[in-house]
Design a protein around this motif. Sequence first.
Motif, mmCIF file in Angstrom:
data_model
loop_
_atom_site.group_PDB
_atom_site.id
_atom_site.type_symbol
_atom_site.label_atom_id
_atom_site.label_comp_id
_atom_site.label_asym_id
_atom_site.label_seq_id
_atom_site.Cartn_x
_atom_site.Cartn_y
_atom_site.Cartn_z
ATOM 1 N N LYS A 1 0.834 -1.200 0.000
ATOM 2 C CA LYS A 1 0.000 0.000 0.000
ATOM 3 C C LYS A 1 0.874 1.259 0.000
ATOM 4 O O LYS A 1 0.604 2.217 -0.728
ATOM 5 N N VAL A 2 1.908 1.235 0.831
ATOM 6 C CA VAL A 2 2.814 2.384 0.914
ATOM 7 C C VAL A 2 3.629 2.494 -0.372
ATOM 8 O O VAL A 2 3.811 3.585 -0.923
ATOM 9 N N HIS A 3 4.118 1.367 -0.852
ATOM 10 C CA HIS A 3 4.904 1.343 -2.098
ATOM 11 C C HIS A 3 4.089 1.924 -3.253
ATOM 12 O O HIS A 3 4.594 2.737 -4.040
ATOM 13 N N ASP A 4 2.839 1.552 -3.354
ATOM 14 C CA ASP A 4 1.997 2.057 -4.435
ATOM 15 C C ASP A 4 1.775 3.559 -4.303
ATOM 16 O O ASP A 4 1.820 4.301 -5.286
ATOM 17 N N ALA A 5 1.563 4.014 -3.067
ATOM 18 C CA ALA A 5 1.304 5.437 -2.849
ATOM 19 C C ALA A 5 2.544 6.289 -3.122
ATOM 20 O O ALA A 5 2.439 7.422 -3.585
#
Length: 409
Positions: A275-279
């Motif tokens: 989730k963080v990587h995508d954001a």
Amino acid sequence: MTFLRSALVASGKTYRTRGISHRVSQINISAIKEMPLIAAKVGGCVSLGQGIPSFPTPPHIVEAVCRTMKENPQSGKYTLGPGLPELREAVARHLRVQCGIEADPEREICITVGAMEALSAAILTVVERGDEVILPSPNYASHIEQVLLAEGVPVFVPLDESSWRLDVEGIRRAITPRTKAIVLCNPHNPTGANFPEEDLRKVAELAVEHDFFVISDETYDFLVYDNESHFSVTSLPELRDRLIATYSFSKKYAMTGWRVGYVYCSEGLLDQIMKVHDAMAICAPTLSQFAALAALEGPQECVSEIRTALQGRRDMVCERLDRLEDYFDYIKPRGAYYLMMRYKIPGVDSMTFALRLLHDARVITIPGAAFGPTGENLIRISFGGNEAEIHEAFDRMERWLSGHPFESP
């Protein structure tokens, strides 16, 4: 405001504060990055500062990327968020052969924008406001800022200054109900330590006993000297569901500018990290992923050549420091390509020492205070530069010290 920011303000740099979030206003660009910025204004400097290896990216990697650019029209497009499937499979094979880890390439590996993004995403995923994160100190400067960015609380546990060994009992005493994680970097930036297996196993036992995460920075896993072995906590099955390991291609394959690394952890953790990587990133740069694939699948002699060359440079730096024993104490590095030297000049903080050395002798080093409170009165140097640069830096340092720069006229 840090010493370094104070130095920049004094030179005319201003910072906006109104409207800036607390989590950003409380962190700083690390001194590792800022000292070269100051040096660029001074001009004519030689660097023992930022850890940039002097070696070019190996030709087989460059050639593979050039072919990909010409022949693969997908090379300029996004990849899947977790990265190229064939790269994740190559990473899984590497982890199995080199580390004895059975990693699922689809569920437990994500390719990231260097190990830095992997570390940031890991810390943002597990650390909440007020959570405590144990940092063996001196510690890599950016780990501190990453914890603060997550609104966590860095808890510094000093290393044993006689050997840079982990203080396991000190770590035990630092654990509280708010302890959420410990960050381990081994081999160690900034001290060059190679932590013993028995100490790392004891830390793992503490993590299980007290239910906290182990975030393992494996950037220098290949870089140990004198035929020593490297032990990684990633091999411990008891850490399976509380381990996040980050890796880098930057130093191992002389690919610092390609910005590619990866994170390995259990599926449940990776789902959240994604989730963080995508954001933050969507995906790692596609061309860099193809370069990483070529690095893993190509000849590995370049890795041993880099290690051999750096061991020679370590020995050369130690010989030069032995000539300056009236000014410095140090512990010979056993891994990575950094050395922390304690200067024998009382009453001078490390920022003042580093800035004077920069302005007067035009030699870039990193003040020890950047690596946590136990880094004070220390200076970190890197021996990643070539031999001529290292000798020139020490020649300048010797001339500068011979003039007794801190004695009153």
